[in-house]
Enzyme design. Structure first.
Site, PDB file in Angstrom:
ATOM      1  N   GLU A 115       0.864  -1.185   0.000  1.00  0.00           N
ATOM      2  CA  GLU A 115       0.000   0.000   0.000  1.00  0.00           C
ATOM      3  C   GLU A 115       0.897   1.230   0.000  1.00  0.00           C
ATOM      4  O   GLU A 115       1.948   1.249   0.625  1.00  0.00           O
ATOM      5  CB  GLU A 115      -0.895  -0.012   1.233  1.00  0.00           C
ATOM      6  N   CYS A 161      -2.166  -6.901   5.900  1.00  0.00           N
ATOM      7  CA  CYS A 161      -1.516  -8.113   5.386  1.00  0.00           C
ATOM      8  C   CYS A 161      -0.693  -8.868   6.418  1.00  0.00           C
ATOM      9  O   CYS A 161      -0.986 -10.019   6.711  1.00  0.00           O
ATOM     10  CB  CYS A 161      -0.650  -7.747   4.189  1.00  0.00           C
ATOM     11  N   LYS A 191       0.965   3.030   8.072  1.00  0.00           N
ATOM     12  CA  LYS A 191       2.243   3.483   7.518  1.00  0.00           C
ATOM     13  C   LYS A 191       1.949   4.723   6.678  1.00  0.00           C
ATOM     14  O   LYS A 191       0.768   5.006   6.387  1.00  0.00           O
ATOM     15  CB  LYS A 191       2.913   2.384   6.701  1.00  0.00           C
ATOM     16  N   ARG A 215      -6.048  -0.265   9.381  1.00  0.00           N
ATOM     17  CA  ARG A 215      -6.162  -1.629   9.900  1.00  0.00           C
ATOM     18  C   ARG A 215      -4.901  -2.038  10.679  1.00  0.00           C
ATOM     19  O   ARG A 215      -3.789  -1.897  10.174  1.00  0.00           O
ATOM     20  CB  ARG A 215      -6.446  -2.608   8.765  1.00  0.00           C
TER      21      ARG A 215
HETATM   22  C1  UGA Z   1       3.072  -5.961   2.738  1.00  0.00           C
HETATM   23  C2  UGA Z   1       4.263  -6.485   1.922  1.00  0.00           C
HETATM   24  O1  UGA Z   1       5.385  -5.607   2.070  1.00  0.00           O
HETATM   25  C3  UGA Z   1       3.896  -6.607   0.434  1.00  0.00           C
HETATM   26  O2  UGA Z   1       4.986  -7.186  -0.275  1.00  0.00           O
HETATM   27  C4  UGA Z   1       2.654  -7.510   0.309  1.00  0.00           C
HETATM   28  O3  UGA Z   1       2.237  -7.623  -1.043  1.00  0.00           O
HETATM   29  C5  UGA Z   1       1.514  -6.901   1.117  1.00  0.00           C
HETATM   30  O4  UGA Z   1       1.929  -6.803   2.500  1.00  0.00           O
HETATM   31  C6  UGA Z   1       0.320  -7.801   0.975  1.00  0.00           C
HETATM   32  O5  UGA Z   1       0.372  -8.946   1.405  1.00  0.00           O
HETATM   33  O6  UGA Z   1      -0.652  -7.390   0.328  1.00  0.00           O
HETATM   34  P1  UGA Z   1       2.022  -3.526   3.207  1.00  0.00           P
HETATM   35  O7  UGA Z   1       1.222  -4.201   4.275  1.00  0.00           O
HETATM   36  O8  UGA Z   1       1.338  -2.617   2.259  1.00  0.00           O
HETATM   37  O9  UGA Z   1       2.789  -4.620   2.309  1.00  0.00           O
HETATM   38  O10 UGA Z   1       3.113  -2.643   3.946  1.00  0.00           O
HETATM   39  P2  UGA Z   1       4.668  -2.699   4.273  1.00  0.00           P
HETATM   40  O11 UGA Z   1       5.353  -1.594   3.602  1.00  0.00           O
HETATM   41  O12 UGA Z   1       5.218  -4.044   4.085  1.00  0.00           O
HETATM   42  O13 UGA Z   1       4.650  -2.366   5.839  1.00  0.00           O
HETATM   43  C7  UGA Z   1       3.960  -3.183   6.772  1.00  0.00           C
HETATM   44  C8  UGA Z   1       4.195  -2.705   8.160  1.00  0.00           C
HETATM   45  O14 UGA Z   1       5.539  -2.966   8.584  1.00  0.00           O
HETATM   46  C9  UGA Z   1       3.978  -1.205   8.394  1.00  0.00           C
HETATM   47  O15 UGA Z   1       3.248  -1.020   9.572  1.00  0.00           O
HETATM   48  C10 UGA Z   1       5.369  -0.641   8.537  1.00  0.00           C
HETATM   49  O16 UGA Z   1       5.425   0.504   9.351  1.00  0.00           O
HETATM   50  C11 UGA Z   1       6.091  -1.817   9.190  1.00  0.00           C
HETATM   51  N1  UGA Z   1       7.550  -1.834   8.954  1.00  0.00           N
HETATM   52  C12 UGA Z   1       8.050  -2.012   7.717  1.00  0.00           C
HETATM   53  C13 UGA Z   1       8.418  -1.699  10.034  1.00  0.00           C
HETATM   54  O17 UGA Z   1       8.013  -1.537  11.202  1.00  0.00           O
HETATM   55  N2  UGA Z   1       9.777  -1.738   9.804  1.00  0.00           N
HETATM   56  C14 UGA Z   1      10.288  -1.922   8.568  1.00  0.00           C
HETATM   57  O18 UGA Z   1      11.538  -1.958   8.440  1.00  0.00           O
HETATM   58  C15 UGA Z   1       9.400  -2.049   7.495  1.00  0.00           C
END
Ligand code: UGA
Length: 430
Positions: free
Chosen positions: A153, A258, A318, A325
């Site tokens: 997202e 996710c 994020k 969610r």
């Molecule tokens: C995630 C995956 O990154 C995608 O590859 C996948 O397609 C998607 O889920 C899905 O299954 O549809 P998304 O949930 O949009 O994508 O967001 P992310 O950028 O992965 O971040 C997820 C969470 O992890 C956020 O709350 C973010 O703040 C946290 N995060 C991310 C951290 O706390 N530290 C990090 O180093 C990276």
């Protein structure tokens, strides 16, 4: 190619818009009439950078259509994507009800051979289940292919058009090649697998990334006790290409639609096969605790949080999304409210969604202007690292506050600069 996409959520809408932009004729189908009407007027119901432009352009150029008429969409398409929701049920499993409903509708109305492409995140074995189901209903040749989506997202359009990988899990070469052709213009290598492996790749990838985050968060908590700085540690670790730099940002835990859902579902799938996913279970537990670490930091600052004014900067799970969610901000705000704090919350885009989720939360108010919010505040928690908050004038903010305490729960501010302005800056693991 003539394609239809069932489900106009993040995955379906992005896939539909992008596939039409690649030159296909795409019909997006949803049962929600209001949503379809809005889309036909060019109104995109979700905040996703670049998506509205893509939808408007391809709709105007008559490659992208929106309808509630599933029969017509099915009969006019050779390829049908299923991108409906698979929400978590009470037992933590992915709910397959909507996927099955769409598969039944396709089978009942098929008028020629079709390929069903499953883009929803579904338990391993679902392609087989859907294949058996449709073949029990129709004699038309229908193949089922698993084509998991890896978009994030906030960068969904770019992730679709410039993917790191395309995975196609098919039972036969003919359907694998047909779906492969759709992705050919992207010029990326395509990994062809069995449908079961494709389904597992999706869960394993998300669980692995979630584990990486929980791992660095545990290291962060230990850094605080030992005097190390987790940002330096993550940098040092990430220089090893076997570890990699990405997803090593310590913070207030992961949220979204996710990771939490897929981490729970993977454990359920394992349990259904008499296995225990110990690492994945620990990932989930660490994350639950991590979300309220910022509040624990404030507890140590004040004898009591009752009556204290706490500003929460950022609510979405994020930046660059309005999605609330499983957002860490929700746990933070609930914990603060429980202790009698007054909370002033700000988010550039997610305020409306936050109001729904946090309706009735005692002591919570919303503000648009961070400088106004800072007036007489006892502390600030940065929960979501929106660009807007990175560029704040902290000299000005500090003048408004009662006590200059900043919990930087995403480790985005320069500690020295803030300390120079008289702030007590508390990061995560630093
Ligand atoms: C995630 C995956 O990154 C995608 O590859 C996948 O397609 C998607 O889920 C899905 O299954 O549809 P998304 O949930 O949009 O994508 O967001 P992310 O950028 O992965 O971040 C997820 C969470 O992890 C956020 O709350 C973010 O703040 C946290 N995060 C991310 C951290 O706390 N530290 C990090 O180093 C990276």
């Amino acid at each position: 190619m003539e394609i239809s996409v069932f489900g106009t959520g993040y995955v379906g809408l992005v896939a539909g818009a992008c596939l039409s932009d690649l030159g296909n004729t795409v019909t997006c189908v949803d049962i929600d009439e209001k949503k379809i009407e809005a889309l036909n007027r060019g109104n995109v119901p979700i905040y996703e950078p670049g998506l509205e432009e893509l939808v408007k352009k391809n709709h105007a150029e008559k490659r992208l259509f929106f309808t509630t008429n599933s029969v017509e969409a099915i009969q006019n398409s050779r390829i049908i994507f299923i991108a409906v929701g698979t929400p978590q049920d009470e037992a933590g499993r992915a709910e397959l009800k909507y996927v099955i409903q769409v598969a039944q509708t396709i089978a009942k109305n098929a008028n020629s051979p079709k390929i069903i492409v499953d883009k929803s995140t579904v338990p391993i074995g679902t392609a087989k289940k859907v294949q058996d189901l449709v073949r029990s209903i129709t004699s038309h040749e229908i193949d089922v292919v698993s084509n998991p989506e890896f978009l994030r997202e906030g960068t969904a359009v770019r992730d679709f058009l410039e993917p790191d990988r395309v995975v196609i899990g098919a039972y036969n070469e003919k359907s694998a090649d047909t779906i492969g052709l759709l992705y050919k213009p992207l010029g990326k290598e395509i990994l062809f697998t069995s449908p079961e492996s494709a389904e597992m790749i999706k869960y394993a990838s998300n669980a692995f990334l979630a584990t990486k985050i929980s791992f660095i968060n545990e290291i962060a908590n230990l850094c605080e006790k030992t005097g190390a700085d987790v940002c330096e540690v993550a940098m040092g670790m990430g220089l090893d290409p076997r570890i990699g730099k990405q997803f090593l940002n310590a913070g207030a835990g992961y949220g979204g639609s996710c990771f939490p859902k897929d981490v729970a579902a993977l454990q359920r799938i394992a349990q259904d096969h008499d296995l225990e996913m110990k690492i994945v279970h620990a990932t989930q537990q660490v994350n639950a605790g991590q979300k309220i670490v910022p509040v624990e930091k404030l507890r140590r600052e004040f004898a009591s949080l009752a009556g204290k004014k706490i500003v929460v900067l950022g609510l979405a799970f994020k930046p660059n999304t309005d999605d609330m969610r499983e957002a860490s901000s929700v746990e933070i705000i609930r914990a603060l409210s429980k202790e009698g704090a007054r909370i002033c919350a700000i988010d550039p885009i997610a305020e409306e969604n936050a109001k729904k989720i946090l309706a009735g939360t005692k002591g919570l108010e919303f503000e648009k202007d961070p400088y106004k919010a800072a007036k007489n505040a006892d502390a600030i928690i940065l929960a979501t690292e929106w660009n807007e908050f990175l560029e704040l004038d902290f000299a000005r903010i500090g003048k408004e506050m009662k006590s200059k305490i900043l919990v930087d729960a995403r480790n985005v501010y320069d500690k020295k600069t803030l300390m120079g302005l008289g702030f007590k800056h508390q990061g995560i693991g630093r």
